[in-house]
Write a protein that holds these residues in place. Structure first.
Motif, PDB file in Angstrom:
ATOM      1  N   LEU A 140       0.830  -1.196   0.000  1.00  0.00           N
ATOM      2  CA  LEU A 140       0.000   0.000   0.000  1.00  0.00           C
ATOM      3  C   LEU A 140       0.864   1.244   0.000  1.00  0.00           C
ATOM      4  CD1 LEU A 140      -2.653  -1.022   2.694  1.00  0.00           C
ATOM      5  CD2 LEU A 140      -2.774  -1.295   0.246  1.00  0.00           C
ATOM      6  N   ILE A 145      -1.467   2.759  -5.243  1.00  0.00           N
ATOM      7  CA  ILE A 145      -2.897   3.045  -5.023  1.00  0.00           C
ATOM      8  C   ILE A 145      -3.405   4.006  -6.099  1.00  0.00           C
ATOM      9  CG2 ILE A 145      -4.669   3.740  -3.364  1.00  0.00           C
ATOM     10  CD1 ILE A 145      -2.737   3.035  -1.131  1.00  0.00           C
ATOM     11  N   VAL A 149      -6.587   3.158  -8.464  1.00  0.00           N
ATOM     12  CA  VAL A 149      -7.738   4.049  -8.607  1.00  0.00           C
ATOM     13  C   VAL A 149      -7.963   4.401 -10.084  1.00  0.00           C
ATOM     14  CG1 VAL A 149      -8.632   6.364  -8.045  1.00  0.00           C
ATOM     15  CG2 VAL A 149      -7.589   4.976  -6.273  1.00  0.00           C
ATOM     16  N   GLU A 174      -9.671  -4.272   2.325  1.00  0.00           N
ATOM     17  CA  GLU A 174      -9.484  -2.903   2.794  1.00  0.00           C
ATOM     18  C   GLU A 174      -9.068  -1.921   1.702  1.00  0.00           C
ATOM     19  OE1 GLU A 174      -6.904  -3.148   6.189  1.00  0.00           O
ATOM     20  OE2 GLU A 174      -8.204  -4.624   7.132  1.00  0.00           O
ATOM     21  N   LEU A 175      -8.735  -2.433   0.525  1.00  0.00           N
ATOM     22  CA  LEU A 175      -8.336  -1.500  -0.526  1.00  0.00           C
ATOM     23  C   LEU A 175      -9.243  -1.603  -1.754  1.00  0.00           C
ATOM     24  CD1 LEU A 175      -6.179   0.606  -1.354  1.00  0.00           C
ATOM     25  CD2 LEU A 175      -4.883  -1.247  -2.347  1.00  0.00           C
ATOM     26  N   LEU A 178     -13.019  -1.050  -1.117  1.00  0.00           N
ATOM     27  CA  LEU A 178     -13.352   0.344  -0.834  1.00  0.00           C
ATOM     28  C   LEU A 178     -13.416   1.161  -2.119  1.00  0.00           C
ATOM     29  CD1 LEU A 178     -11.411   1.291   2.417  1.00  0.00           C
ATOM     30  CD2 LEU A 178     -13.752   0.551   2.153  1.00  0.00           C
ATOM     31  N   PHE A 179     -12.547   0.831  -3.068  1.00  0.00           N
ATOM     32  CA  PHE A 179     -12.548   1.571  -4.325  1.00  0.00           C
ATOM     33  C   PHE A 179     -13.461   0.927  -5.375  1.00  0.00           C
ATOM     34  CE2 PHE A 179      -8.218   3.196  -2.980  1.00  0.00           C
ATOM     35  CZ  PHE A 179      -8.690   4.478  -2.725  1.00  0.00           C
ATOM     36  N   GLU A 180     -14.153  -0.135  -4.973  1.00  0.00           N
ATOM     37  CA  GLU A 180     -15.091  -0.853  -5.849  1.00  0.00           C
ATOM     38  C   GLU A 180     -14.430  -1.234  -7.175  1.00  0.00           C
ATOM     39  OE1 GLU A 180     -18.538   1.656  -6.177  1.00  0.00           O
ATOM     40  OE2 GLU A 180     -18.860   1.664  -4.036  1.00  0.00           O
ATOM     41  N   LYS A 181     -13.241  -1.840  -7.067  1.00  0.00           N
ATOM     42  CA  LYS A 181     -12.490  -2.199  -8.282  1.00  0.00           C
ATOM     43  C   LYS A 181     -12.806  -3.610  -8.744  1.00  0.00           C
ATOM     44  CE  LYS A 181     -10.740   1.401  -9.325  1.00  0.00           C
ATOM     45  NZ  LYS A 181     -11.003   2.068 -10.571  1.00  0.00           N
TER      46      LYS A 181
ATOM     47  N   VAL B  57      -5.224   9.782  -2.765  1.00  0.00           N
ATOM     48  CA  VAL B  57      -5.797   8.438  -2.555  1.00  0.00           C
ATOM     49  C   VAL B  57      -5.910   8.045  -1.081  1.00  0.00           C
ATOM     50  CG1 VAL B  57      -5.388   7.388  -4.793  1.00  0.00           C
ATOM     51  CG2 VAL B  57      -3.531   7.458  -3.157  1.00  0.00           C
ATOM     52  N   MET B  58      -4.946   8.483  -0.262  1.00  0.00           N
ATOM     53  CA  MET B  58      -5.011   8.134   1.158  1.00  0.00           C
ATOM     54  C   MET B  58      -6.216   8.832   1.810  1.00  0.00           C
ATOM     55  SD  MET B  58      -2.598   6.002   1.568  1.00  0.00           S
ATOM     56  CE  MET B  58      -1.044   5.486   0.877  1.00  0.00           C
ATOM     57  N   LEU B  60      -8.935   9.614   0.150  1.00  0.00           N
ATOM     58  CA  LEU B  60     -10.088   8.870  -0.364  1.00  0.00           C
ATOM     59  C   LEU B  60     -10.339   7.610   0.470  1.00  0.00           C
ATOM     60  CD1 LEU B  60      -9.526   9.028  -4.234  1.00  0.00           C
ATOM     61  CD2 LEU B  60     -11.432  10.034  -3.005  1.00  0.00           C
ATOM     62  N   LEU B  61      -9.233   6.931   0.824  1.00  0.00           N
ATOM     63  CA  LEU B  61      -9.345   5.692   1.610  1.00  0.00           C
ATOM     64  C   LEU B  61      -9.954   5.946   2.984  1.00  0.00           C
ATOM     65  CD1 LEU B  61      -6.101   3.569   1.098  1.00  0.00           C
ATOM     66  CD2 LEU B  61      -8.434   2.877   0.655  1.00  0.00           C
ATOM     67  N   ASP B  65     -17.795   5.775   3.305  1.00  0.00           N
ATOM     68  CA  ASP B  65     -18.122   5.175   2.009  1.00  0.00           C
ATOM     69  C   ASP B  65     -18.966   6.081   1.105  1.00  0.00           C
ATOM     70  OD1 ASP B  65     -16.774   3.024   2.902  1.00  0.00           O
ATOM     71  OD2 ASP B  65     -18.519   1.733   3.198  1.00  0.00           O
ATOM     72  N   ARG B  68     -16.863   8.810  -0.348  1.00  0.00           N
ATOM     73  CA  ARG B  68     -15.799   8.313  -1.230  1.00  0.00           C
ATOM     74  C   ARG B  68     -16.327   8.100  -2.652  1.00  0.00           C
ATOM     75  NH1 ARG B  68     -14.914   3.628   0.543  1.00  0.00           N
ATOM     76  NH2 ARG B  68     -13.733   4.332   2.347  1.00  0.00           N
ATOM     77  N   MET B  72     -14.640   9.892  -5.675  1.00  0.00           N
ATOM     78  CA  MET B  72     -13.986   9.102  -6.732  1.00  0.00           C
ATOM     79  C   MET B  72     -14.535   9.497  -8.102  1.00  0.00           C
ATOM     80  SD  MET B  72     -12.053   6.257  -5.784  1.00  0.00           S
ATOM     81  CE  MET B  72     -12.591   4.940  -6.837  1.00  0.00           C
ATOM     82  N   ARG B  76     -12.608  11.268 -11.460  1.00  0.00           N
ATOM     83  CA  ARG B  76     -12.587  10.783 -12.844  1.00  0.00           C
ATOM     84  C   ARG B  76     -13.106  11.844 -13.819  1.00  0.00           C
ATOM     85  NH1 ARG B  76     -13.985   5.615 -10.525  1.00  0.00           N
ATOM     86  NH2 ARG B  76     -16.175   6.186 -10.558  1.00  0.00           N
TER      87      ARG B  76
END
Lengths: 259, 128
Positions: A140, A145, A149, A174-175, A178-181, B57-58, B60-61, B65, B68, B72, B76
Protein backbone atom coordinates in the motif's frame (compact mmCIF):
# COMPACT_ATOMS: atom_id res chain seq x y z
CA UNK A 1 -15.05 -1.99 -20.60
CA UNK A 2 -11.54 -2.78 -19.43
CA UNK A 3 -8.88 -0.50 -20.88
CA UNK A 4 -6.48 0.19 -18.05
CA UNK A 5 -5.14 -2.84 -16.20
CA UNK A 6 -3.10 -2.49 -13.01
CA UNK A 7 -0.98 -5.48 -11.94
CA UNK A 8 -0.51 -5.38 -8.18
CA UNK A 9 0.38 -7.60 -5.21
CA UNK A 10 0.75 -7.35 -1.47
CA UNK A 11 4.32 -8.57 -1.34
CA UNK A 12 7.25 -8.22 -3.69
CA UNK A 13 8.54 -11.11 -5.79
CA UNK A 14 5.11 -12.41 -6.76
CA UNK A 15 5.87 -12.02 -10.47
CA UNK A 16 4.12 -8.72 -11.18
CA UNK A 17 6.64 -7.33 -13.64
CA UNK A 18 7.01 -10.58 -15.57
CA UNK A 19 3.22 -10.87 -15.72
CA UNK A 20 2.74 -7.21 -16.76
CA UNK A 21 5.30 -7.35 -19.59
CA UNK A 22 4.03 -10.66 -20.89
CA UNK A 23 0.35 -9.72 -20.56
CA UNK A 24 1.03 -6.50 -22.51
CA UNK A 25 2.97 -8.54 -25.11
CA UNK A 26 0.10 -11.06 -25.30
CA UNK A 27 -2.35 -8.27 -26.12
CA UNK A 28 0.11 -6.96 -28.74
CA UNK A 29 0.28 -10.41 -30.30
CA UNK A 30 -3.53 -10.30 -30.45
CA UNK A 31 -3.16 -7.23 -32.68
CA UNK A 32 -3.80 -4.59 -30.03
CA UNK A 33 -2.10 -1.25 -29.46
CA UNK A 34 -0.67 -1.49 -25.96
CA UNK A 35 1.48 0.55 -23.61
CA UNK A 36 3.14 -0.79 -20.48
CA UNK A 37 3.85 1.66 -17.64
CA UNK A 38 6.50 1.17 -14.96
CA UNK A 39 4.89 2.62 -11.85
CA UNK A 40 7.42 1.06 -9.50
CA UNK A 41 9.38 4.27 -8.89
CA UNK A 42 11.21 2.82 -5.88
CA UNK A 43 12.76 0.02 -7.90
CA UNK A 44 12.35 0.65 -11.65
CA UNK A 45 12.97 -2.52 -13.65
CA UNK A 46 11.28 -2.25 -17.05
CA UNK A 47 14.10 -0.09 -18.35
CA UNK A 48 16.51 -3.01 -17.94
CA UNK A 49 14.06 -5.73 -18.99
CA UNK A 50 13.09 -3.98 -22.21
CA UNK A 51 16.65 -2.78 -22.83
CA UNK A 52 15.52 0.76 -23.57
CA UNK A 53 18.01 3.20 -25.08
CA UNK A 54 18.24 6.98 -25.47
CA UNK A 55 15.24 7.96 -23.43
CA UNK A 56 14.02 11.48 -24.14
CA UNK A 57 11.52 11.62 -21.28
CA UNK A 58 10.48 9.35 -18.43
CA UNK A 59 7.15 8.67 -16.80
CA UNK A 60 8.57 10.71 -13.90
CA UNK A 61 8.80 13.76 -16.20
CA UNK A 62 5.19 13.35 -17.35
CA UNK A 63 3.92 13.10 -13.76
CA UNK A 64 6.08 16.08 -12.77
CA UNK A 65 4.43 18.10 -15.53
CA UNK A 66 7.71 18.50 -17.45
CA UNK A 67 6.67 16.79 -20.69
CA UNK A 68 3.69 15.58 -22.68
CA UNK A 69 2.83 11.89 -22.48
CA UNK A 70 3.74 11.29 -26.16
CA UNK A 71 7.34 12.29 -25.43
CA UNK A 72 7.58 9.71 -22.63
CA UNK A 73 6.47 6.77 -24.79
CA UNK A 74 9.00 4.47 -26.45
CA UNK A 75 7.89 2.46 -29.46
CA UNK A 76 9.07 -1.12 -28.93
CA UNK A 77 6.83 -2.79 -31.47
CA UNK A 78 9.89 -4.46 -33.05
CA UNK A 79 10.21 -6.60 -29.90
CA UNK A 80 6.77 -8.21 -30.34
CA UNK A 81 5.45 -9.67 -33.57
CA UNK A 82 1.79 -10.21 -34.32
CA UNK A 83 0.40 -7.07 -35.88
CA UNK A 84 -0.13 -4.99 -32.78
CA UNK A 85 1.87 -2.07 -31.39
CA UNK A 86 3.92 -2.25 -28.20
CA UNK A 87 4.92 0.93 -26.35
CA UNK A 88 6.54 1.47 -22.97
CA UNK A 89 6.50 4.39 -20.55
CA UNK A 90 9.39 3.87 -18.17
CA UNK A 91 10.35 4.94 -14.67
CA UNK A 92 13.72 6.65 -14.36
CA UNK A 93 16.16 4.19 -12.69
CA UNK A 94 18.67 6.91 -11.63
CA UNK A 95 19.19 7.08 -7.86
CA UNK A 96 18.45 10.81 -7.87
CA UNK A 97 15.10 10.18 -9.61
CA UNK A 98 14.18 7.43 -7.12
CA UNK A 99 15.03 9.76 -4.23
CA UNK A 100 12.98 12.56 -5.80
CA UNK A 101 9.94 10.30 -6.30
CA UNK A 102 10.05 9.04 -2.71
CA UNK A 103 9.91 12.56 -1.27
CA UNK A 104 6.69 13.73 -2.94
CA UNK A 105 3.92 15.26 -0.83
CA UNK A 106 0.17 14.57 -0.84
CA UNK A 107 -0.55 17.45 -3.18
CA UNK A 108 1.85 16.03 -5.75
CA UNK A 109 0.30 12.57 -5.41
CA UNK A 110 -3.14 14.07 -6.00
CA UNK A 111 -1.79 15.76 -9.11
CA UNK A 112 -0.19 12.47 -10.23
CA UNK A 113 -3.55 10.71 -9.93
CA UNK A 114 -5.06 13.40 -12.15
CA UNK A 115 -2.26 12.80 -14.69
CA UNK A 116 -2.91 9.04 -14.70
CA UNK A 117 -6.65 9.57 -15.11
CA UNK A 118 -5.93 11.98 -17.99
CA UNK A 119 -4.34 9.08 -19.93
CA UNK A 120 -7.86 7.87 -20.73
CA UNK A 121 -8.35 10.98 -22.84
CA UNK A 122 -4.82 11.38 -24.23
CA UNK A 123 -3.89 7.76 -24.99
CA UNK A 124 -7.06 5.68 -25.11
CA UNK A 125 -9.30 8.22 -26.84
CA UNK A 126 -6.97 10.44 -28.86
CA UNK A 127 -4.16 7.99 -29.67
CA UNK A 128 -6.40 4.93 -29.99
CA UNK A 129 -4.54 2.69 -27.55
CA UNK A 130 -6.46 -0.49 -26.73
CA UNK A 131 -4.82 -1.28 -23.40
CA UNK A 132 -2.62 0.42 -20.83
CA UNK A 133 -0.91 -1.99 -18.42
CA UNK A 134 0.36 -0.54 -15.12
CA UNK A 135 3.16 -2.48 -13.43
CA UNK A 136 2.98 -1.26 -9.83
CA UNK A 137 5.11 -1.47 -6.71
CA UNK A 138 3.91 -3.93 -4.06
CA UNK A 139 1.86 -3.11 -0.99
CA UNK A 140 0.00 0.00 0.00
CA UNK A 141 1.78 3.07 -1.20
CA UNK A 142 0.86 6.14 -3.13
CA UNK A 143 2.08 5.15 -6.61
CA UNK A 144 0.36 1.76 -6.52
CA UNK A 145 -2.90 3.04 -5.02
CA UNK A 146 -2.95 5.83 -7.62
CA UNK A 147 -2.57 3.14 -10.29
CA UNK A 148 -5.38 1.06 -8.79
CA UNK A 149 -7.74 4.05 -8.61
CA UNK A 150 -6.99 4.98 -12.23
CA UNK A 151 -7.37 1.38 -13.50
CA UNK A 152 -10.52 -0.31 -14.74
CA UNK A 153 -9.32 -3.74 -13.70
CA UNK A 154 -6.77 -4.98 -11.17
CA UNK A 155 -4.82 -8.20 -11.60
CA UNK A 156 -3.68 -9.33 -8.17
CA UNK A 157 -0.70 -11.66 -8.19
CA UNK A 158 -0.30 -13.89 -5.17
CA UNK A 159 1.76 -16.92 -4.23
CA UNK A 160 1.20 -19.68 -1.72
CA UNK A 161 3.38 -17.89 0.85
CA UNK A 162 1.47 -17.62 4.15
CA UNK A 163 2.32 -13.95 4.75
CA UNK A 164 1.34 -13.11 1.19
CA UNK A 165 -2.00 -14.94 1.45
CA UNK A 166 -3.01 -13.12 4.66
CA UNK A 167 -1.83 -9.74 3.41
CA UNK A 168 -3.55 -10.18 0.05
CA UNK A 169 -6.85 -11.07 1.74
CA UNK A 170 -6.65 -7.94 3.90
CA UNK A 171 -5.69 -5.80 0.93
CA UNK A 172 -8.63 -7.07 -1.12
CA UNK A 173 -11.06 -6.13 1.63
CA UNK A 174 -9.48 -2.90 2.79
CA UNK A 175 -8.34 -1.50 -0.53
CA UNK A 176 -9.99 -2.88 -3.63
CA UNK A 177 -13.44 -3.24 -2.06
CA UNK A 178 -13.35 0.34 -0.83
CA UNK A 179 -12.55 1.57 -4.33
CA UNK A 180 -15.09 -0.85 -5.85
CA UNK A 181 -12.49 -2.20 -8.28
CA UNK A 182 -13.08 -5.07 -10.64
CA UNK A 183 -10.43 -7.59 -9.61
CA UNK A 184 -9.05 -10.92 -10.81
CA UNK A 185 -6.62 -13.06 -8.84
CA UNK A 186 -3.66 -14.90 -10.33
CA UNK A 187 -2.20 -17.68 -8.26
CA UNK A 188 1.39 -17.49 -9.38
CA UNK A 189 4.45 -19.73 -9.03
CA UNK A 190 2.33 -22.74 -8.07
CA UNK A 191 4.63 -25.65 -7.21
CA UNK A 192 2.04 -28.43 -7.18
CA UNK A 193 1.23 -29.18 -10.85
CA UNK A 194 -1.91 -31.13 -9.89
CA UNK A 195 -3.53 -27.84 -8.80
CA UNK A 196 -3.81 -26.70 -12.40
CA UNK A 197 -5.65 -29.92 -13.21
CA UNK A 198 -8.19 -29.23 -10.46
CA UNK A 199 -9.19 -25.85 -11.90
CA UNK A 200 -12.87 -25.81 -10.93
CA UNK A 201 -12.09 -26.89 -7.39
CA UNK A 202 -9.40 -24.19 -7.15
CA UNK A 203 -11.70 -21.58 -8.66
CA UNK A 204 -14.31 -22.17 -5.96
CA UNK A 205 -11.69 -22.24 -3.21
CA UNK A 206 -10.22 -18.90 -4.35
CA UNK A 207 -13.70 -17.40 -4.54
CA UNK A 208 -14.45 -18.54 -0.99
CA UNK A 209 -11.05 -17.59 0.44
CA UNK A 210 -10.49 -14.26 -1.31
CA UNK A 211 -14.03 -13.32 -2.43
CA UNK A 212 -12.73 -12.45 -5.92
CA UNK A 213 -12.80 -14.33 -9.25
CA UNK A 214 -9.80 -16.42 -10.27
CA UNK A 215 -8.14 -15.09 -13.42
CA UNK A 216 -5.59 -17.86 -13.74
CA UNK A 217 -3.25 -20.36 -12.13
CA UNK A 218 0.36 -20.07 -13.20
CA UNK A 219 2.71 -22.96 -12.35
CA UNK A 220 6.30 -22.20 -11.36
CA UNK A 221 8.40 -22.59 -14.51
CA UNK A 222 12.14 -22.93 -14.17
CA UNK A 223 12.52 -21.59 -17.72
CA UNK A 224 11.14 -18.21 -16.60
CA UNK A 225 13.63 -18.04 -13.74
CA UNK A 226 16.44 -19.16 -16.04
CA UNK A 227 15.66 -16.25 -18.35
CA UNK A 228 16.58 -13.87 -15.53
CA UNK A 229 13.97 -11.39 -16.73
CA UNK A 230 15.86 -10.85 -19.93
CA UNK A 231 13.15 -11.16 -22.51
CA UNK A 232 9.54 -11.12 -23.43
CA UNK A 233 8.78 -14.77 -22.83
CA UNK A 234 5.50 -15.02 -24.80
CA UNK A 235 7.34 -13.71 -27.86
CA UNK A 236 10.26 -16.10 -27.54
CA UNK A 237 8.32 -19.23 -26.55
CA UNK A 238 4.91 -19.13 -28.29
CA UNK A 239 4.11 -22.77 -27.51
CA UNK A 240 5.12 -22.74 -23.85
CA UNK A 241 2.33 -23.36 -21.25
CA UNK A 242 3.16 -19.94 -19.68
CA UNK A 243 2.29 -18.27 -23.01
CA UNK A 244 -0.92 -20.29 -23.31
CA UNK A 245 -2.08 -19.47 -19.77
CA UNK A 246 -1.39 -15.77 -20.33
CA UNK A 247 -3.35 -15.96 -23.60
CA UNK A 248 -6.32 -17.37 -21.69
CA UNK A 249 -6.02 -14.61 -19.08
CA UNK A 250 -5.89 -11.90 -21.78
CA UNK A 251 -8.98 -13.33 -23.47
CA UNK A 252 -10.84 -13.43 -20.14
CA UNK A 253 -10.01 -9.75 -19.56
CA UNK A 254 -10.95 -8.83 -23.12
CA UNK A 255 -14.29 -10.65 -22.98
CA UNK A 256 -14.96 -9.61 -19.39
CA UNK A 257 -15.38 -13.31 -18.61
CA UNK A 258 -14.33 -13.65 -15.00
CA UNK A 259 -16.90 -15.90 -13.41
CA UNK B 1 -65.78 27.56 -25.35
CA UNK B 2 -63.06 29.94 -24.13
CA UNK B 3 -64.37 29.73 -20.60
CA UNK B 4 -64.26 25.95 -20.83
CA UNK B 5 -60.62 26.05 -21.94
CA UNK B 6 -59.64 28.32 -19.07
CA UNK B 7 -61.48 26.29 -16.51
CA UNK B 8 -59.79 23.10 -17.77
CA UNK B 9 -56.33 24.72 -17.75
CA UNK B 10 -56.60 26.07 -14.23
CA UNK B 11 -56.74 22.73 -12.41
CA UNK B 12 -54.00 21.45 -14.72
CA UNK B 13 -51.73 24.34 -13.72
CA UNK B 14 -52.47 23.73 -10.08
CA UNK B 15 -51.67 20.04 -10.48
CA UNK B 16 -48.38 20.86 -12.22
CA UNK B 17 -47.46 23.22 -9.39
CA UNK B 18 -48.32 20.54 -6.85
CA UNK B 19 -46.17 18.03 -8.76
CA UNK B 20 -43.20 20.43 -8.82
CA UNK B 21 -43.59 21.11 -5.12
CA UNK B 22 -43.79 17.40 -4.38
CA UNK B 23 -40.62 16.77 -6.40
CA UNK B 24 -38.80 19.48 -4.46
CA UNK B 25 -40.07 18.03 -1.21
CA UNK B 26 -38.99 14.55 -2.28
CA UNK B 27 -35.49 15.85 -3.12
CA UNK B 28 -35.20 17.47 0.30
CA UNK B 29 -36.45 14.37 2.07
CA UNK B 30 -33.95 12.15 0.23
CA UNK B 31 -31.13 14.41 1.37
CA UNK B 32 -32.40 14.34 4.96
CA UNK B 33 -32.73 10.54 4.89
CA UNK B 34 -29.19 10.16 3.51
CA UNK B 35 -27.72 12.59 6.04
CA UNK B 36 -29.48 10.84 8.89
CA UNK B 37 -28.49 7.39 7.59
CA UNK B 38 -24.81 8.29 7.40
CA UNK B 39 -24.88 10.61 10.39
CA UNK B 40 -23.07 13.10 8.21
CA UNK B 41 -24.48 16.03 10.16
CA UNK B 42 -22.32 15.07 13.13
CA UNK B 43 -19.35 14.21 10.94
CA UNK B 44 -19.54 17.56 9.27
CA UNK B 45 -19.63 19.45 12.56
CA UNK B 46 -16.46 17.68 13.65
CA UNK B 47 -14.69 18.10 10.32
CA UNK B 48 -12.48 21.15 10.22
CA UNK B 49 -12.84 23.26 7.11
CA UNK B 50 -9.56 23.17 5.29
CA UNK B 51 -8.90 25.86 2.71
CA UNK B 52 -6.93 23.61 0.34
CA UNK B 53 -7.20 20.01 1.45
CA UNK B 54 -5.84 17.57 -1.13
CA UNK B 55 -8.07 14.83 -2.49
CA UNK B 56 -5.30 12.22 -2.70
CA UNK B 57 -5.80 8.44 -2.56
CA UNK B 58 -5.01 8.13 1.16
CA UNK B 59 -7.67 10.78 1.87
CA UNK B 60 -10.09 8.87 -0.36
CA UNK B 61 -9.35 5.69 1.61
CA UNK B 62 -10.09 7.35 4.95
CA UNK B 63 -13.40 8.87 3.82
CA UNK B 64 -16.79 7.44 4.80
CA UNK B 65 -18.12 5.17 2.01
CA UNK B 66 -20.91 7.50 0.87
CA UNK B 67 -18.54 10.45 0.37
CA UNK B 68 -15.80 8.31 -1.23
CA UNK B 69 -18.13 7.28 -4.03
CA UNK B 70 -18.86 10.92 -4.88
CA UNK B 71 -15.22 11.96 -4.50
CA UNK B 72 -13.99 9.10 -6.73
CA UNK B 73 -16.47 10.04 -9.42
CA UNK B 74 -15.44 13.70 -9.40
CA UNK B 75 -11.79 12.55 -9.58
CA UNK B 76 -12.59 10.78 -12.84
CA UNK B 77 -14.74 13.61 -14.27
CA UNK B 78 -12.46 16.47 -13.11
CA UNK B 79 -15.41 18.89 -13.41
CA UNK B 80 -19.11 18.06 -13.19
CA UNK B 81 -22.56 19.08 -12.00
CA UNK B 82 -24.44 17.14 -9.31
CA UNK B 83 -26.65 15.72 -12.06
CA UNK B 84 -23.67 14.36 -14.01
CA UNK B 85 -22.25 12.75 -10.87
CA UNK B 86 -25.67 11.28 -10.03
CA UNK B 87 -25.84 9.68 -13.49
CA UNK B 88 -22.69 7.71 -12.71
CA UNK B 89 -23.31 6.86 -9.06
CA UNK B 90 -26.98 6.00 -9.72
CA UNK B 91 -27.98 7.98 -6.67
CA UNK B 92 -30.45 10.90 -6.51
CA UNK B 93 -29.22 14.26 -7.80
CA UNK B 94 -30.19 15.96 -4.55
CA UNK B 95 -28.15 13.42 -2.57
CA UNK B 96 -25.07 14.00 -4.74
CA UNK B 97 -25.58 17.74 -4.44
CA UNK B 98 -25.50 17.42 -0.64
CA UNK B 99 -22.34 15.28 -0.70
CA UNK B 100 -20.58 17.55 -3.21
CA UNK B 101 -21.34 20.56 -1.03
CA UNK B 102 -19.95 18.70 1.97
CA UNK B 103 -16.74 18.05 0.04
CA UNK B 104 -16.59 21.77 -0.79
CA UNK B 105 -16.97 22.68 2.89
CA UNK B 106 -14.26 20.14 3.77
CA UNK B 107 -11.94 21.94 1.33
CA UNK B 108 -11.54 19.08 -1.17
CA UNK B 109 -13.57 20.60 -4.00
CA UNK B 110 -14.29 24.02 -5.45
CA UNK B 111 -17.70 25.16 -6.65
CA UNK B 112 -18.47 27.56 -9.44
CA UNK B 113 -21.84 28.82 -10.66
CA UNK B 114 -22.50 29.35 -14.35
CA UNK B 115 -26.02 30.56 -14.97
CA UNK B 116 -28.37 28.17 -13.22
CA UNK B 117 -25.82 25.37 -13.08
CA UNK B 118 -23.30 24.72 -10.31
CA UNK B 119 -20.06 23.01 -11.32
CA UNK B 120 -17.86 21.15 -8.86
CA UNK B 121 -14.18 20.56 -9.55
CA UNK B 122 -10.83 19.64 -8.04
CA UNK B 123 -8.38 22.48 -8.14
CA UNK B 124 -5.13 21.06 -9.43
CA UNK B 125 -2.84 24.00 -9.75
CA UNK B 126 -0.08 23.75 -12.34
CA UNK B 127 3.19 22.57 -10.92
CA UNK B 128 6.39 24.46 -11.09
Amino acid sequence: MTKIIAVHSYKGGTGKTSMSVNLAATFTKMGKKVCIFDLDFRAPSLFAILKARDMECWLNDYLNGNCEINKALVDMSDKVTGGGEFYACLANPATEAIRDMSSKDRKWEMHALGKLLALKESLLKNNKFDYLVFDTSPGLQYSSINAIVAADFVVVATTGDRSDVDGTKRMLIELYNLFEKKTGLVLNKVLDPSITAKKTEMKNKIKTDYQVPLLGIMPCFCEILRNEGNLIFVQDKPDHPFTKILGEMARKIENDDLN
Amino acid sequence: MIRNDLSSKKPLNILEKIETSLEKLNDKMEVMIEIQKNNTGNNLKNTPTLPDASLDVMTLLSMPDHLRKTAMTICRCTRATAEEIAEQTKRARAVESAYLNQLVIMGYLKKERKGRKAYFFIERETQS
